[in-house]
Structures are given as C-alpha cells and as structure tokens.
Design a protein around this motif. Structure first.
Motif, short mmCIF file in Angstrom:
data_model
loop_
_atom_site.label_atom_id
_atom_site.label_comp_id
_atom_site.label_asym_id
_atom_site.label_seq_id
_atom_site.Cartn_x
_atom_site.Cartn_y
_atom_site.Cartn_z
N GLN A 148 -5.51 8.91 6.54
CA GLN A 148 -5.26 7.86 5.54
C GLN A 148 -6.36 6.80 5.60
OE1 GLN A 148 -1.34 6.27 6.31
NE2 GLN A 148 -0.30 8.09 5.57
N SER A 191 -3.13 0.71 -0.17
CA SER A 191 -2.67 0.15 -1.44
C SER A 191 -3.71 -0.75 -2.11
CB SER A 191 -1.40 -0.66 -1.18
OG SER A 191 -1.62 -1.59 -0.11
N PRO A 246 4.36 -2.59 5.60
CA PRO A 246 5.68 -3.19 5.42
C PRO A 246 5.99 -4.17 6.56
CG PRO A 246 5.88 -0.90 6.11
CD PRO A 246 4.43 -1.14 5.82
N PHE A 305 4.50 -3.78 -3.72
CA PHE A 305 3.91 -2.92 -2.68
C PHE A 305 4.44 -1.49 -2.78
CE2 PHE A 305 4.32 -1.25 1.74
CZ PHE A 305 2.98 -1.17 2.07
N MET A 347 -1.87 -5.21 2.75
CA MET A 347 -2.64 -4.18 3.48
C MET A 347 -2.08 -3.90 4.86
SD MET A 347 -6.62 -5.14 2.87
CE MET A 347 -7.28 -3.87 3.97
N PHE A 348 -1.46 -4.91 5.48
CA PHE A 348 -0.97 -4.76 6.86
C PHE A 348 0.29 -3.91 6.95
CE2 PHE A 348 -3.73 -8.41 6.81
CZ PHE A 348 -4.48 -8.25 7.96
N LEU A 376 2.53 2.12 -3.65
CA LEU A 376 2.60 3.29 -2.76
C LEU A 376 3.13 4.53 -3.48
CD1 LEU A 376 1.90 1.39 -0.43
CD2 LEU A 376 3.66 2.50 0.92
N1 FAQ Z 1 -1.17 1.10 1.80
O1 FAQ Z 1 5.53 2.54 9.32
P1 FAQ Z 1 4.36 1.89 8.69
C1 FAQ Z 1 -10.66 -0.15 4.79
C2 FAQ Z 1 2.48 3.37 4.56
S1 FAQ Z 1 -9.29 -0.89 5.46
C3 FAQ Z 1 -0.66 2.34 1.68
O2 FAQ Z 1 4.11 0.47 9.05
P2 FAQ Z 1 1.95 2.73 10.05
C4 FAQ Z 1 -12.01 -0.84 4.91
C5 FAQ Z 1 2.31 4.07 5.87
O3 FAQ Z 1 1.21 4.96 5.81
C6 FAQ Z 1 -7.84 -0.03 4.85
N2 FAQ Z 1 0.28 2.82 2.50
O4 FAQ Z 1 3.06 2.80 8.91
C7 FAQ Z 1 -12.62 -1.07 3.59
C8 FAQ Z 1 3.64 4.74 6.05
O5 FAQ Z 1 3.70 5.92 5.22
P3 FAQ Z 1 3.66 7.42 5.86
C9 FAQ Z 1 -7.46 1.18 5.68
C10 FAQ Z 1 0.72 2.01 3.49
O6 FAQ Z 1 1.02 3.85 9.85
C11 FAQ Z 1 -12.71 -2.36 3.09
C12 FAQ Z 1 4.60 3.77 5.42
O7 FAQ Z 1 3.84 2.97 4.55
N3 FAQ Z 1 -7.14 0.84 7.02
O8 FAQ Z 1 -10.48 0.87 4.27
C13 FAQ Z 1 0.22 0.73 3.67
O9 FAQ Z 1 2.57 2.60 11.40
C14 FAQ Z 1 -13.30 -2.62 1.85
C15 FAQ Z 1 5.34 2.95 6.43
O10 FAQ Z 1 4.48 2.00 7.10
C16 FAQ Z 1 -6.37 1.63 7.82
O11 FAQ Z 1 -5.93 2.67 7.40
C17 FAQ Z 1 -0.76 0.27 2.79
N4 FAQ Z 1 -1.30 -0.96 2.88
O12 FAQ Z 1 1.19 1.35 9.78
C18 FAQ Z 1 -13.16 -0.05 2.81
C19 FAQ Z 1 -6.17 1.15 9.24
N5 FAQ Z 1 0.84 0.18 4.74
O13 FAQ Z 1 2.26 7.60 6.40
C20 FAQ Z 1 -13.74 -0.28 1.56
C21 FAQ Z 1 -5.44 2.14 10.10
C22 FAQ Z 1 1.72 1.09 5.18
O14 FAQ Z 1 4.69 7.43 6.98
C23 FAQ Z 1 -13.80 -1.59 1.07
N6 FAQ Z 1 -4.05 2.24 9.77
N7 FAQ Z 1 1.65 2.19 4.43
O15 FAQ Z 1 3.95 8.31 4.73
C24 FAQ Z 1 -3.05 1.46 10.32
O16 FAQ Z 1 -3.32 0.56 11.12
C25 FAQ Z 1 -1.63 1.74 9.94
O17 FAQ Z 1 -1.58 3.03 9.37
C26 FAQ Z 1 -0.99 0.71 8.96
C27 FAQ Z 1 0.42 1.16 8.61
C28 FAQ Z 1 -0.93 -0.66 9.64
C29 FAQ Z 1 -1.81 0.61 7.67
#
Ligand code: FAQ
Length: 312
Positions: free
Chosen positions: A40, A109, A200, A267, A197-198, A271
């Motif tokens: 992701q 998102s 839910p 949000f 972005m952080f 999604l």
């Molecule tokens: N958007 O149980 P949690 C970048 C989903 S930065 C969409 O809390 P988790 C740089 C989540 O996947 C952006 N979906 O999940 C840049 C889960 O669904 P699933 C990317 C979201 O994983 C800047 C469900 O909701 N950074 O790209 C979102 O423990 C400028 C339940 O949520 C990362 O990916 C959302 N905002 O915590 C590039 C960082 N939030 O998979 C270009 C790494 C939640 O069960 C230009 N990821 N969901 O179907 C993480 O740290 C974690 O995955 C979180 C979510 C904190 C994003």
C-alpha cells in the motif's frame, strides 16, 4: 505445540528489538500484514506522483520546475524501493501491480484529491510529505529489517520535499494578497485530508493492536496525528494563515492542540473508491502501465537474448 513455540520465540526476538530478516521464520499473519502495508505504501508513492505531475508544465519558474521534477522522481524511487522490500516477503511485483490496477489494493486516501492551483504544490510538500515523515520516521525502527532500512533514505528525501513545500508557501504568503489567498485556499483544502492520512481513530483501527505487538507500529494513528497538529499549527501561524478548524485550541496543561472532529464519512467514502479523483487516478495509472508495455517487453527480450548468448 511446536507452532506455538516458534511464535513465542519470534515474539521474544521482536521484544528484544532484534530485526526480522527476509529468510527468518515468521508467522504467516506477520508476513501478510507487512505485504499489505508495504505494498500500500509503494502504491501510494507511485499514485502520489500524479497530483503533482499535473503541475510540472505550469510551474512558475524554471527553478520551481526542476525542484518539482526532482521530487516526483524521488517518489518513483521510493515506490521501487518499497516494491523491492515487499518482494523480499515472497510476492511478485506483477501481482502487486495487478491488485493496484484492478482497484483491489489500497493506496493513501490523500492522493484522491485534486490539485487546483500552484499553491497545492506547496501544501502537498509541506503537509502531505510532512505527515509522511511523521509516520515514517518511526518505521525506520520497525521490526522488519528490509522495510526499516528502506525508510531511512526515504525519510531523508521526504524532508527535502517538506522543506520545498514550505518554501513555496513562504513565497506565496510574502507575495500579493491574491497569492496569499491562494495559499490559504490550498491550506483549507489539504488540512483535513492530511489529518486523515494517519488512518482511522485508534478506536476504529482494526490492525493497530497486532501491528504494535509486532513492532511494525511504534506509535498509534492518533498519537502521530496529534504530533502533526502540534508541529504544524505554529508553522501555519508563522505564515500568517488561519487553521481551517474553528474548534482548534491550545491546551496549556497538556501542551497539545485540541482539534475538531474529523469527517470520517468523507474518509470512508474515499477509501471505498468514491473520492473526488479515485477513478481518474486509477485510469491514469493503468494507462501509464499499458503504455509502458513495449518497453518492459523489450527489456525481457534483451535479457533473453543475453542469456541465450551466454549459453552458446
Ligand atoms: N488511506 O487498521 P488501520 C507517501 C486503511 S505517504 C487509505 O489503522 P494500518 C509519500 C488501512 O490500510 C502515504 N487507506 O491500518 C508521498 C486498513 O485497511 P486494510 C503512504 C487507509 O495499516 C508524499 C484500514 O484503513 N504512507 O506516499 C488509510 O494499521 C507526497 C484500517 O486502518 C504509508 O503507507 C489512508 N490514509 O494503519 C508520496 C505509510 N489509513 O489494509 C507522494 C505506511 C488507513 O486492512 C507525494 N503505512 N487505511 O484493508 C502505515 O503506517 C499504516 O498502514 C497506516 C494505517 C497508518 C496508513
């Protein structure tokens, strides 16, 4: 039982702060969670190029254009890094991309919102990359070695991105009233999506407890979101702009800003694929992939030819 013992030993290593490496034994669910999160994250970097790509041809100066191009290229690099990190867990890049292109895989998102003005390039660098850093600095210490190591360079580059975004905002806020109004409008539109972005709220975050136990998550969604607000509000004040939140107030006792309720229905809607640009982003991504097919085919044909030559 055996399985239980293996898992206990695994958890003990994590608790001691020992990194898990690609060939180490790991529970299936740990592997799955990492593949989910890292892929992701990779998709987010790749789709995240699109909102900014929209402004490359309209950057106001040559200098701004070259900085923007460099930033977008960095994001491509981050995506490739992260796909490689995911591949160490036994998945193929083709499968990950197929999941993105079919709409099955999630990406952040934030990239489903439109970029309406040049000030949006400032707001994205400052707020979106700013939030990405806050989320990713702890990931440099997460339990999975290949992911943690990839994050180190990514965070260094993100900090350049955030600085360039704030620099755009500073120029606009020191400019004409119309330029400052453009900056305020960008802040108004990007503020709440950046907080989303952080993820839910902790209460609604289904994956958090397990990911915290495995030290994939070192801080909760709400903790990192609070950090973003505390860090960013003084920067907004320095720019002479207004936070688009009538409920925002500083609590001198806790030392934190209290902020208004996030619109979780917005949000969840993004999604589900119904944000302002979800369809457009996916279409653009799929077209780019299809347009690049001849090039991938050529690379494979060349590699086959080399391999045949070596055998002969
Ligand atoms: N958007 O149980 P949690 C970048 C989903 S930065 C969409 O809390 P988790 C740089 C989540 O996947 C952006 N979906 O999940 C840049 C889960 O669904 P699933 C990317 C979201 O994983 C800047 C469900 O909701 N950074 O790209 C979102 O423990 C400028 C339940 O949520 C990362 O990916 C959302 N905002 O915590 C590039 C960082 N939030 O998979 C270009 C790494 C939640 O069960 C230009 N990821 N969901 O179907 C993480 O740290 C974690 O995955 C979180 C979510 C904190 C994003």
């Amino acid at each position: 039982d055996d399985m239980g013992q293996e898992e206990r030993a695994f958890q003990a290593r994590i608790d001691e702060g020992i990194k898990i490496e690609a060939k180490d034994w790991m529970p299936d669910a740990y592997r799955k969670t990492l593949i989910r999160q890292i892929s992701q994250h990779a998709h987010s970097e790749i789709v995240g190029q699109l909102p900014e790509g929209n402004w490359v041809t309209r950057a106001p100066t040559l200098k701004r254009k070259s900085i923007l191009l460099a930033k977008i290229q960095d994001e491509a690099g981050h995506g490739l890094y992260l796909y490689s990190a995911a591949e160490t867990l036994g998945v193929s890049r083709d499968d990950l991309l197929a999941a993105l292109h079919s709409g099955k895989a999630k990406y952040s998102s934030i990239f489903n919102y439109p970029t309406l003005s040049w000030a949006d390039m400032g707001a994205i660098g400052w707020l979106v990359d700013g939030s990405a850093i806050i989320n990713q600095i702890p990931l440099c210490r997460c339990s999975y070695g290949p992911y943690a190591r990839a994050m180190i360079r990514v965070c260094k580059e993100e900090s350049f991105h955030a600085r360039q975004g704030y620099d755009i905002m500073m120029s606009l806020c020191k400019g004409t009233p119309a330029q400052k109004a453009m900056a305020q409008d960008a802040l108004n539109r990007w503020w709440w999506p950046s907080l989303m972005m952080f993820g839910p709220s902790d209460a609604a975050s289904v994956n958090s407890a397990q990911s915290a136990q495995w030290r994939i998550k070192l801080f909760s969604n709400d903790e990192l979101r609070q950090r973003m607000v505390d860090q960013t509000v003084p920067q907004i004040e320095y720019l002479g702009l207004t936070v688009p939140d009538p409920d925002l107030k500083f609590n001198a006792e806790t030392g934190h800003y209290e902020f208004g309720e996030i619109d979780w229905s917005e949000f969840n809607n993004v999604l589900k694929g119904n944000g302002p640009c979800n369809r457009e982003r996916l279409q653009t991504r799929v077209k780019a992939y299809e347009d690049g097919e001849w090039f991938r085919d050529a690379l494979v044909a060349y590699a086959d030819k080399q391999a045949a030559n070596e055998k002969a």
